[in-house]
Scaffold this motif. Structure first.
Motif, PDB file in Angstrom:
ATOM      1  N   PRO A   3     -23.732  49.975 -40.708  1.00  0.00           N
ATOM      2  CA  PRO A   3     -23.752  49.289 -42.009  1.00  0.00           C
ATOM      3  C   PRO A   3     -23.070  47.908 -41.997  1.00  0.00           C
ATOM      4  O   PRO A   3     -22.787  47.360 -43.048  1.00  0.00           O
ATOM      5  CB  PRO A   3     -22.955  50.257 -42.882  1.00  0.00           C
ATOM      6  N   PHE A   4     -22.786  47.360 -40.802  1.00  0.00           N
ATOM      7  CA  PHE A   4     -22.066  46.101 -40.718  1.00  0.00           C
ATOM      8  C   PHE A   4     -23.021  44.912 -40.858  1.00  0.00           C
ATOM      9  O   PHE A   4     -24.186  44.965 -40.442  1.00  0.00           O
ATOM     10  CB  PHE A   4     -21.325  46.021 -39.383  1.00  0.00           C
ATOM     11  N   TRP A   5     -22.516  43.831 -41.425  1.00  0.00           N
ATOM     12  CA  TRP A   5     -23.289  42.603 -41.555  1.00  0.00           C
ATOM     13  C   TRP A   5     -22.334  41.416 -41.517  1.00  0.00           C
ATOM     14  O   TRP A   5     -21.129  41.562 -41.496  1.00  0.00           O
ATOM     15  CB  TRP A   5     -24.122  42.605 -42.839  1.00  0.00           C
ATOM     16  N   GLY A   6     -22.913  40.244 -41.507  1.00  0.00           N
ATOM     17  CA  GLY A   6     -22.120  39.034 -41.325  1.00  0.00           C
ATOM     18  C   GLY A   6     -22.325  38.507 -39.919  1.00  0.00           C
ATOM     19  O   GLY A   6     -23.089  39.063 -39.117  1.00  0.00           O
ATOM     20  N   LEU A   7     -21.678  37.405 -39.576  1.00  0.00           N
ATOM     21  CA  LEU A   7     -21.812  36.802 -38.247  1.00  0.00           C
ATOM     22  C   LEU A   7     -23.266  36.474 -37.941  1.00  0.00           C
ATOM     23  O   LEU A   7     -23.764  36.674 -36.830  1.00  0.00           O
ATOM     24  CB  LEU A   7     -21.254  37.745 -37.161  1.00  0.00           C
ATOM     25  N   GLY A   8     -23.980  35.987 -38.972  1.00  0.00           N
ATOM     26  CA  GLY A   8     -25.381  35.647 -38.810  1.00  0.00           C
ATOM     27  C   GLY A   8     -26.332  36.782 -39.139  1.00  0.00           C
ATOM     28  O   GLY A   8     -27.552  36.583 -39.180  1.00  0.00           O
ATOM     29  N   ARG A   9     -25.815  37.965 -39.364  1.00  0.00           N
ATOM     30  CA  ARG A   9     -26.642  39.117 -39.732  1.00  0.00           C
ATOM     31  C   ARG A   9     -26.696  39.175 -41.257  1.00  0.00           C
ATOM     32  O   ARG A   9     -25.657  39.271 -41.914  1.00  0.00           O
ATOM     33  CB  ARG A   9     -26.019  40.388 -39.160  1.00  0.00           C
ATOM     34  N   PRO A  10     -27.908  39.140 -41.858  1.00  0.00           N
ATOM     35  CA  PRO A  10     -28.027  39.056 -43.321  1.00  0.00           C
ATOM     36  C   PRO A  10     -27.388  40.239 -44.039  1.00  0.00           C
ATOM     37  O   PRO A  10     -27.263  41.333 -43.490  1.00  0.00           O
ATOM     38  CB  PRO A  10     -29.549  39.020 -43.554  1.00  0.00           C
ATOM     39  N   ALA A  11     -27.030  40.012 -45.301  1.00  0.00           N
ATOM     40  CA  ALA A  11     -26.376  41.052 -46.101  1.00  0.00           C
ATOM     41  C   ALA A  11     -27.282  42.261 -46.306  1.00  0.00           C
ATOM     42  O   ALA A  11     -26.793  43.391 -46.377  1.00  0.00           O
ATOM     43  CB  ALA A  11     -25.947  40.485 -47.455  1.00  0.00           C
ATOM     44  N   HIS A  12     -28.619  42.035 -46.390  1.00  0.00           N
ATOM     45  CA  HIS A  12     -29.511  43.172 -46.639  1.00  0.00           C
ATOM     46  C   HIS A  12     -29.686  44.051 -45.390  1.00  0.00           C
ATOM     47  O   HIS A  12     -30.369  45.067 -45.446  1.00  0.00           O
ATOM     48  CB  HIS A  12     -30.887  42.702 -47.140  1.00  0.00           C
ATOM     49  N   CYS A  13     -29.052  43.667 -44.270  1.00  0.00           N
ATOM     50  CA  CYS A  13     -29.096  44.493 -43.060  1.00  0.00           C
ATOM     51  C   CYS A  13     -27.872  45.404 -42.956  1.00  0.00           C
ATOM     52  O   CYS A  13     -27.700  46.087 -41.934  1.00  0.00           O
ATOM     53  CB  CYS A  13     -29.183  43.611 -41.815  1.00  0.00           C
ATOM     54  N   GLY A  14     -27.016  45.388 -43.963  1.00  0.00           N
ATOM     55  CA  GLY A  14     -25.825  46.219 -43.934  1.00  0.00           C
ATOM     56  C   GLY A  14     -25.489  46.753 -45.306  1.00  0.00           C
ATOM     57  O   GLY A  14     -26.315  46.732 -46.226  1.00  0.00           O
ATOM     58  N   HIS A  15     -24.282  47.250 -45.429  1.00  0.00           N
ATOM     59  CA  HIS A  15     -23.783  47.761 -46.712  1.00  0.00           C
ATOM     60  C   HIS A  15     -22.806  46.727 -47.274  1.00  0.00           C
ATOM     61  O   HIS A  15     -22.062  46.093 -46.513  1.00  0.00           O
ATOM     62  CB  HIS A  15     -23.077  49.100 -46.497  1.00  0.00           C
ATOM     63  N   PRO A  16     -22.753  46.546 -48.598  1.00  0.00           N
ATOM     64  CA  PRO A  16     -21.903  45.502 -49.185  1.00  0.00           C
ATOM     65  C   PRO A  16     -20.438  45.558 -48.755  1.00  0.00           C
ATOM     66  O   PRO A  16     -19.767  44.518 -48.673  1.00  0.00           O
ATOM     67  CB  PRO A  16     -22.040  45.741 -50.691  1.00  0.00           C
ATOM     68  N   SER A  17     -19.924  46.745 -48.456  1.00  0.00           N
ATOM     69  CA  SER A  17     -18.500  46.892 -48.149  1.00  0.00           C
ATOM     70  C   SER A  17     -18.164  46.668 -46.678  1.00  0.00           C
ATOM     71  O   SER A  17     -17.012  46.853 -46.279  1.00  0.00           O
ATOM     72  CB  SER A  17     -18.018  48.289 -48.567  1.00  0.00           C
ATOM     73  N   PHE A  18     -19.128  46.285 -45.871  1.00  0.00           N
ATOM     74  CA  PHE A  18     -18.908  46.224 -44.431  1.00  0.00           C
ATOM     75  C   PHE A  18     -19.164  44.826 -43.866  1.00  0.00           C
ATOM     76  O   PHE A  18     -19.767  44.676 -42.817  1.00  0.00           O
ATOM     77  CB  PHE A  18     -19.792  47.248 -43.715  1.00  0.00           C
ATOM     78  N   GLN A  19     -18.700  43.812 -44.563  1.00  0.00           N
ATOM     79  CA  GLN A  19     -18.888  42.447 -44.075  1.00  0.00           C
ATOM     80  C   GLN A  19     -17.872  42.135 -42.981  1.00  0.00           C
ATOM     81  O   GLN A  19     -16.689  42.438 -43.096  1.00  0.00           O
ATOM     82  CB  GLN A  19     -18.755  41.421 -45.201  1.00  0.00           C
ATOM     83  N   LEU A  20     -18.341  41.500 -41.910  1.00  0.00           N
ATOM     84  CA  LEU A  20     -17.498  41.146 -40.772  1.00  0.00           C
ATOM     85  C   LEU A  20     -17.318  39.636 -40.681  1.00  0.00           C
ATOM     86  O   LEU A  20     -18.205  38.873 -41.048  1.00  0.00           O
ATOM     87  CB  LEU A  20     -18.126  41.637 -39.461  1.00  0.00           C
ATOM     88  N   THR A  21     -16.160  39.242 -40.185  1.00  0.00           N
ATOM     89  CA  THR A  21     -15.934  37.859 -39.771  1.00  0.00           C
ATOM     90  C   THR A  21     -15.411  37.898 -38.347  1.00  0.00           C
ATOM     91  O   THR A  21     -15.042  38.965 -37.838  1.00  0.00           O
ATOM     92  CB  THR A  21     -14.926  37.147 -40.688  1.00  0.00           C
ATOM     93  N   CYS A  22     -15.374  36.741 -37.703  1.00  0.00           N
ATOM     94  CA  CYS A  22     -14.943  36.685 -36.310  1.00  0.00           C
ATOM     95  C   CYS A  22     -13.946  35.549 -36.148  1.00  0.00           C
ATOM     96  O   CYS A  22     -14.247  34.393 -36.469  1.00  0.00           O
ATOM     97  CB  CYS A  22     -16.151  36.479 -35.389  1.00  0.00           C
ATOM     98  N   GLU A  23     -12.752  35.882 -35.672  1.00  0.00           N
ATOM     99  CA  GLU A  23     -11.718  34.880 -35.440  1.00  0.00           C
ATOM    100  C   GLU A  23     -11.179  35.042 -34.026  1.00  0.00           C
ATOM    101  O   GLU A  23     -10.670  36.102 -33.674  1.00  0.00           O
ATOM    102  CB  GLU A  23     -10.574  35.023 -36.448  1.00  0.00           C
ATOM    103  N   SER A  24     -11.325  33.999 -33.228  1.00  0.00           N
ATOM    104  CA  SER A  24     -10.857  34.012 -31.833  1.00  0.00           C
ATOM    105  C   SER A  24     -11.419  35.213 -31.078  1.00  0.00           C
ATOM    106  O   SER A  24     -10.695  35.928 -30.366  1.00  0.00           O
ATOM    107  CB  SER A  24      -9.319  34.032 -31.786  1.00  0.00           C
ATOM    108  N   ASN A  25     -12.729  35.447 -31.270  1.00  0.00           N
ATOM    109  CA  ASN A  25     -13.437  36.551 -30.611  1.00  0.00           C
ATOM    110  C   ASN A  25     -12.906  37.925 -31.015  1.00  0.00           C
ATOM    111  O   ASN A  25     -13.071  38.905 -30.272  1.00  0.00           O
ATOM    112  CB  ASN A  25     -13.370  36.406 -29.085  1.00  0.00           C
ATOM    113  N   VAL A  26     -12.279  38.005 -32.165  1.00  0.00           N
ATOM    114  CA  VAL A  26     -11.787  39.282 -32.697  1.00  0.00           C
ATOM    115  C   VAL A  26     -12.529  39.585 -33.987  1.00  0.00           C
ATOM    116  O   VAL A  26     -12.446  38.809 -34.946  1.00  0.00           O
ATOM    117  CB  VAL A  26     -10.269  39.242 -32.968  1.00  0.00           C
TER     118      VAL A  26
END
Length: 723
Positions: free
Chosen positions: A52-75
């Motif tokens: 259910p993860f999205w973000g990092l170029g993956r559209p919101a409709h490909c995941g669940h609203p509560s599972f947005q990811l960001t990436c900082e220093s490859n983390v």
């Protein structure tokens, strides 16, 4: 002669227009269809994420609203209730993630204090043996506490200033809090609560816990299972779809397929979205299908015309041209061999089945490339489950070599002719995956003639976790001493062979310690023997790295009868823990008795305790196996006594009183070479004080010719817990 049909410019133009009109709905459908976008995973560092993860170029409709990811220093970072968490590990097959508080990663004194909370409808953390640890800031001085209320308070203190200078701060696990302590902590200015793993919770509850333990516990994080359409998403994946959510109702699950959007699986009922979204989508799909049919008809008509023209040309062609055309036709028919080739591939166990869905193929390929082509990290060959299934005759019970606490071992034969031992871990859960990776990581970085070789393993996302070792055909030390081979090999298992086994085992352990590795499960069942009784130490699932540190703080693990009692009490694993376990192995080699036997007298159930008592009481002869010649051969008697003395030192309760494995190797080699010049004029006395501790003392032997040490014993036996 004029061709039957000569397409005019008007016909060509009409064809182009019809094809364009036909293709327009399909293009429109692609703009509203997210199948291709959801086929791509989100990536950060060495981790990739699907639904259910999205973000990092993956559209919101490909995941669940509560599972947005960001990436900082490859983390990768996941936000839960306005708090950032580092994603330490993710396991799609078990729907689990291990996360750690980002604000507590580099400090236990954050500027803003927030509790660790998450939506229990989205996550479950109850099945992973975790416990909350609370950190209290700005507390009163313990000098003002009524004596006896919290005598251990100083042991749980840590230094930091949160919003005020020179404050007292404490940490404590939930299970350690009693009423009086709770009343004291309630007066602190602020606090936060964070889950930690069970092993860290146990450690933090001891008086030996430090703020460094707290920091490491917070960095190791805790594990959660996400519960977001898990079952329906698995069904969608199996049907060839990609999991996602409705762009109109984000909480509503959608299975995106190449043919459209569906509610559960591909080729199922269309999603009924509000606002006519599904209606417009279905219209586009229908128009695309109709347009496709028209296009096929037009292309078929054009091909028919072209073939008619070519046939007319062939009639006037030369025989050589006809032969060339025939060859080209045969070559063109090679497409029909594709199915046979694919069938061959699927029947070969070195390749995945051709019937595997795109999802499973992609998962396996991606895992292999990211985990095990990271062979620079693992360095082990990757086997498929299918080829190991063939090698072991479908894990036939008749091929089972052993059955331990973590898995069963089967004999197998690879396609290249190598005989192997395949270890199949019982459960494919987070803990087993951790042990699996740990053993692969450790063994691929080692080489010693007395360590078992790891040939390879399966992907950690295979349907079973399998480790492939070289096959050692002669059983274990335990088999020969008191197991299934004891009766048949007693005459072959002479003292010289036993001593040689002890030296090779000690040499392998000394090599491990020099490499910064603690085995943690040294026992006769984990020491294999080949046909010439050469040692191969095995089973590194519990092993730990301890480079540049004095100890590793961890909950005690190991086999009863072999566990270092100091490690058991203080939760501090050291290389001397292996020395204690090896001491038990030495006593087994001397006595041929198992480390634990409930049929013995209750004081002798634990072999280590029994051996220490026999040695102290000058009754070593009651412990030694009569078959090795202890009573008939003076040299064997002298050597056995010296090995018993070494075992006595290894089994000391205080780790500082035990020798290192390097010293053990040197001592055993000296005994084997009968290098007893130092012992002949004077013999080492083992003196035990009232506390059960060794004292060094050299005295003249009562009988210089005997070469047998005189063991002087105090009034009480050392405290050797059975661990």
């Amino acid at each position: 002669m004029k061709p039957l049909l000569d397409p005019s410019p008007a016909l060509i133009a009409m064809t182009v227009v019809l094809a364009t009109v036909m293709h327009f709905p399909a293009l429109t459908g692609q703009e509203t269809r997210p199948y291709d976008a959801c086929d791509q995973s989100a990536e950060c560092g060495d981790k990739d994420f699907e639904y259910p993860f999205w973000g990092l170029g993956r559209p919101a409709h490909c995941g669940h609203p509560s599972f947005q990811l960001t990436c900082e220093s490859n983390v990768p970072l996941l936000v839960l209730d306005s708090v950032n968490y580092r994603v330490i590990d993710k396991e799609s097959t078990t729907h689990t993630i291990t996360i750690a508080r980002n604000d507590l990663w580099s400090t236990i004194c954050p500027q803003h204090l927030r509790n660790t909370t998450y939506d229990s409808t989205l996550f479950n953390g109850d099945n992973f043996g975790q416990e909350d640890v609370s950190m209290y800031y700005g507390c009163q001085d313990t000098n003002n506490i009524t004596p006896g209320i919290w005598s251990l308070a100083p042991d749980y203190r840590f230094d930091c200033n949160v919003n005020e200078p020179q404050s007292n701060n404490y940490f404590i696990t939930t299970s350690s809090v009693v009423a009086d302590i709770a009343n004291f902590l309630a007066q602190c200015n602020s606090s936060i609560t964070v889950p930690v793993g069970r092993r860290w919770a146990n450690r933090l509850a001891t008086v030996a816990a430090t703020d460094e333990d707290l920091r490491q516990a917070l960095k190791d994080g805790f594990t959660l299972e996400w519960m977001v359409n898990n079952d329906v998403c698995d069904r969608c994946d199996r049907s060839g779809g990609r999991c996602g959510s409705s762009s109109i109702s984000p909480d509503e699950f959608v299975c995106y397929c190449a043919s459209g959007n569906f509610s559960a699986t591909c080729n199922n009922v269309l999603v009924k979205s509000k606002g006519g979204g599904s209606k417009s989508s279905s219209v586009g799909i229908v128009l695309g299908i109709v347009g496709g049919v028209i296009a096929i008809a037009i292309v078929g008509f054009v091909i028919f015309v072209c073939r008619r023209r070519k046939k007319r040309a062939i009639k006037v062609a030369s025989p050589a041209q006809t032969e060339t055309k025939a060859i080209m036709t045969v070559a063109g028919s090679s497409q029909g061999l594709t199915s046979d080739t694919s069938n061959f591939t699927s029947s070969n166990p070195s390749f995945p089945s051709s019937k595997t869905s795109k999802t499973s193929k992609t998962s396996e390929t991606s895992e292999t490339s990211k985990e095990f082509t990271k062979s620079t990290y693992f360095g082990a060959q990757v086997f498929t489950y299918e080829e190991l299934e063939v090698a072991t005759d479908n894990f036939n019970d008749s091929r089972q070599l052993g059955d331990g606490g973590f898995g069963a071992v089967y004999f197998g034969k690879l396609l290249d002719g190598r005989e192997v031992a395949v270890k199949r871990l019982y459960e494919n859960n987070f803990k087993r995956v951790e042990q699996f990776i740990n053993e692969v990581r450790i063994l691929t970085g080692l080489y010693h003639e007395n360590l078992v070789k790891l040939y390879g393993c399966t992907s950690k996302r295979s349907k079973a976790l399998l480790l492939v070792y070289e096959y050692i055909p002669n059983g274990t030390i335990a088999d020969h001493l008191h197991g299934k081979l004891a009766n048949t090999s007693s005459s072959l298992f002479s003292w010289s062979i036993r001593l040689n086994i002890a030296i090779q085992t000690a040499d392998a352990l000394a090599y491990l310690h020099k490499s910064g590795i603690i085995h943690r499960d040294v026992k006769t069942n984990n020491i294999l023997l080949d046909k010439s009784f050469q040692v191969k130490v095995a089973d590194f699932g519990l092993s730990r790295l301890f480079e540049n540190v004095t100890h590793v703080s961890t909950a005690p693990q190991g086999t009863p009868g072999y566990v270092d009692p100091e490690y058991y009490q203080c939760y501090q694993l050291t290389d001397k823990s292996d020395v204690y376990s090896f001491g038990v192995v030495l006593v087994e080699l001397i006595s041929s008795l198992p480390a634990v036997d409930t049929s013995r007298h209750r004081l002798d159930i634990n072999l280590a305790n029994m051996a220490v008592t026999k040695i102290q009481n000058h009754t070593l002869s009651e412990l030694v196996d009569k078959s090795i010649g202890f009573e008939t051969n003076d040299l064997v008697r002298r050597m056995t006594t010296l090995v018993a003395e070494l075992a006595f030192r290894c089994l000391q309760h205080d780790k500082d009183m035990r020798p290192t494995m390097k010293e053990v190797v040197e001592t055993l080699k000296g005994i084997q070479n009968d290098d007893l010049n130092a012992q002949k004029p004077e013999v080492l006395d083992i003196m035990v004080d009232d506390g059960g501790m060794l004292k060094g003392n050299n005295t003249e032997p009562t009988s210089p010719d005997s070469g047998v040490s005189n063991i002087v014993v105090g009034s009480s036996a050392p405290n050797s817990s059975d661990g």
